[in-house]
Write an enzyme that holds these catalytic residues in place. Structure first.
Site, PDB file in Angstrom:
ATOM      1  N   ARG A 134      36.377 -10.934  13.166  1.00  0.00           N
ATOM      2  CA  ARG A 134      35.410 -10.848  12.078  1.00  0.00           C
ATOM      3  C   ARG A 134      35.535  -9.497  11.414  1.00  0.00           C
ATOM      4  NH1 ARG A 134      31.190  -7.427  12.843  1.00  0.00           N
ATOM      5  NH2 ARG A 134      30.439  -6.956  14.953  1.00  0.00           N
ATOM      6  N   ASP A 149      31.446   6.047  15.575  1.00  0.00           N
ATOM      7  CA  ASP A 149      31.120   4.791  14.902  1.00  0.00           C
ATOM      8  C   ASP A 149      31.337   4.987  13.400  1.00  0.00           C
ATOM      9  OD1 ASP A 149      29.965   2.325  14.068  1.00  0.00           O
ATOM     10  OD2 ASP A 149      28.666   2.296  15.816  1.00  0.00           O
ATOM     11  N   ASN A 170      34.192  -6.024  10.195  1.00  0.00           N
ATOM     12  CA  ASN A 170      33.170  -5.130  10.749  1.00  0.00           C
ATOM     13  C   ASN A 170      32.890  -3.945   9.835  1.00  0.00           C
ATOM     14  OD1 ASN A 170      31.385  -4.366  12.995  1.00  0.00           O
ATOM     15  ND2 ASN A 170      32.725  -2.569  13.135  1.00  0.00           N
ATOM     16  N   ASN A 187      35.970   0.854  12.425  1.00  0.00           N
ATOM     17  CA  ASN A 187      34.727   1.512  12.047  1.00  0.00           C
ATOM     18  C   ASN A 187      34.987   2.575  10.976  1.00  0.00           C
ATOM     19  OD1 ASN A 187      32.113   0.612  12.936  1.00  0.00           O
ATOM     20  ND2 ASN A 187      32.808   0.861  15.031  1.00  0.00           N
TER      21      ASN A 187
END
Length: 335
Positions: free
Chosen positions: A136, A244, A138, A191
């Site tokens: 998927r 992140d 992100n 990320n």
């Protein structure tokens, strides 16, 4: 030199050093404010819209798009039937009520007025197809030239996302149904993305890699000369948290959200050192973006789990950093 004069000179120099240290401390003073917002399970993918003076972000698994209205000091949310999960959310040039979102292995165009509880699916912009049905989207951001870079990760339901490397990073030319160009593979969790135009560098975080990669960006948007700019590991061991989301200020410094670290780190790519740590009252800090009328406020999204109490999952802003961000570029979407 007479002893008394030497002592006075030493005392004066010492006072000057102390004054400079005090001024540095004052310049670095900052305040963290909790903003009125729903508590997100995974609040993520912040993007500041200069035109509406709003911060857009998502709650990934709740499949909600959120908008923090700066003037009203209020957060609005919507869901879209048939669109779940949602990550990221991308602003579209010339279409203030349209957004490109990732949902599974597709990029979708959706519409939302920024206030209603429901948005609308408009059409599919790109589908990675059957060969990528195990991943998927992100993360995604638009570079200074209006090109979308979007990264994938393996579906959480298929196993430990930190152990696999099924994700890829793509560049998209912005034409509906157009070409996706893979610029990096072998990724665990796509990320943070940040571009420093003055040096023509892209910085990128694969969360599981525990480092920040640096690339040179070619004229066509391809990447080359991959190096590790910053490594969180010490003697091969991680620090107990992960990089992140990421953004940058106008001076070329990076700001990284730490998943599990309760903080934002300011990292100077020139010295490869952490220059500042901003404590956030939530363990899982996910993403961040500069915003506000002067682009000098840092907005920070967080996540919460069943074992965490508020304000985990809240939206925050940091003031008093003494720096400014850059306007975020919107995606140029062509039919």
């Amino acid at each position: 030199m007479p002893l008394c004069r030497r002592n006075r000179t030493t005392a004066t120099a010492g006072a000057l050093v102390a004054l400079l240290a005090l001024l540095d401390t004052m310049a670095a003073e900052h305040t963290v404010h909790q903003l009125p917002s729903p508590l997100s399970i995974i609040g993520a993918k912040t993007v500041w819209d200069v035109d509406s003076q709003s911060l857009f972000y998502v709650d990934i698994n709740v499949a909600a798009i959120r908008r923090y209205d700066y003037a009203e000091n209020k957060t609005y949310s919507c869901t879209i039937d048939g669109v779940n999960p949602i990550a990221p959310v991308i602003l579209v040039q010339g279409k203030p009520d349209h957004f490109v979102v990732g949902s599974g292995n597709k990029l979708l165009l959706v519409s939302w007025d920024g206030r209603s509880e429901k948005g609308t699916l408009v059409k599919t912009v790109y589908d990675l197809g059957e060969s990528e049905k195990h991943v998927r989207f992100n993360e995604g951001k638009v570079d200074p030239k209006g090109r979308l870079y979007a990264g994938t990760m393996q579906l959480e339901s298929l196993g430990d996302i930190f152990q696999q490397k099924e994700g890829k990073l793509y560049r998209f030319d912005g034409k509906v149904g157009g070409e996706f160009h893979m610029v990096k593979d072998g990724i665990s969790i796509s990320n943070g993305l940040a571009w420093i135009e003055s040096t023509n560098k892209l910085y990128y975080i694969d969360t599981a890699a525990l480092d920040i990669k640096e690339f040179d960006v070619l004229e066509n948007g391809d990447l080359q000369n991959e190096t590790v700019m910053y490594d969180w590991r010490v003697n091969g061991e991680g620090p107990g948290y992960f990089g992140d989301g990421m953004t940058n200020d106008a001076d070329g410094n990076l700001y990284v959200a730490t998943w599990g670290g309760s903080k934002v780190q300011k990292i100077n790519p020139r010295t490869k050192k952490v220059e500042l740590e901003i404590q956030i009252p939530a363990k899982f800090v996910t993403t961040l973006a500069f915003g506000g009328p002067q682009l000098d406020e840092l907005f920070v999204a967080t996540a919460h789990t069943d074992t965490q109490d508020p304000p985990a999952g809240a939206l925050f802003k940091v003031t008093g950093l003494g720096v400014r961000g850059l306007p975020m570029t919107k995606m140029v979407l062509k039919d």
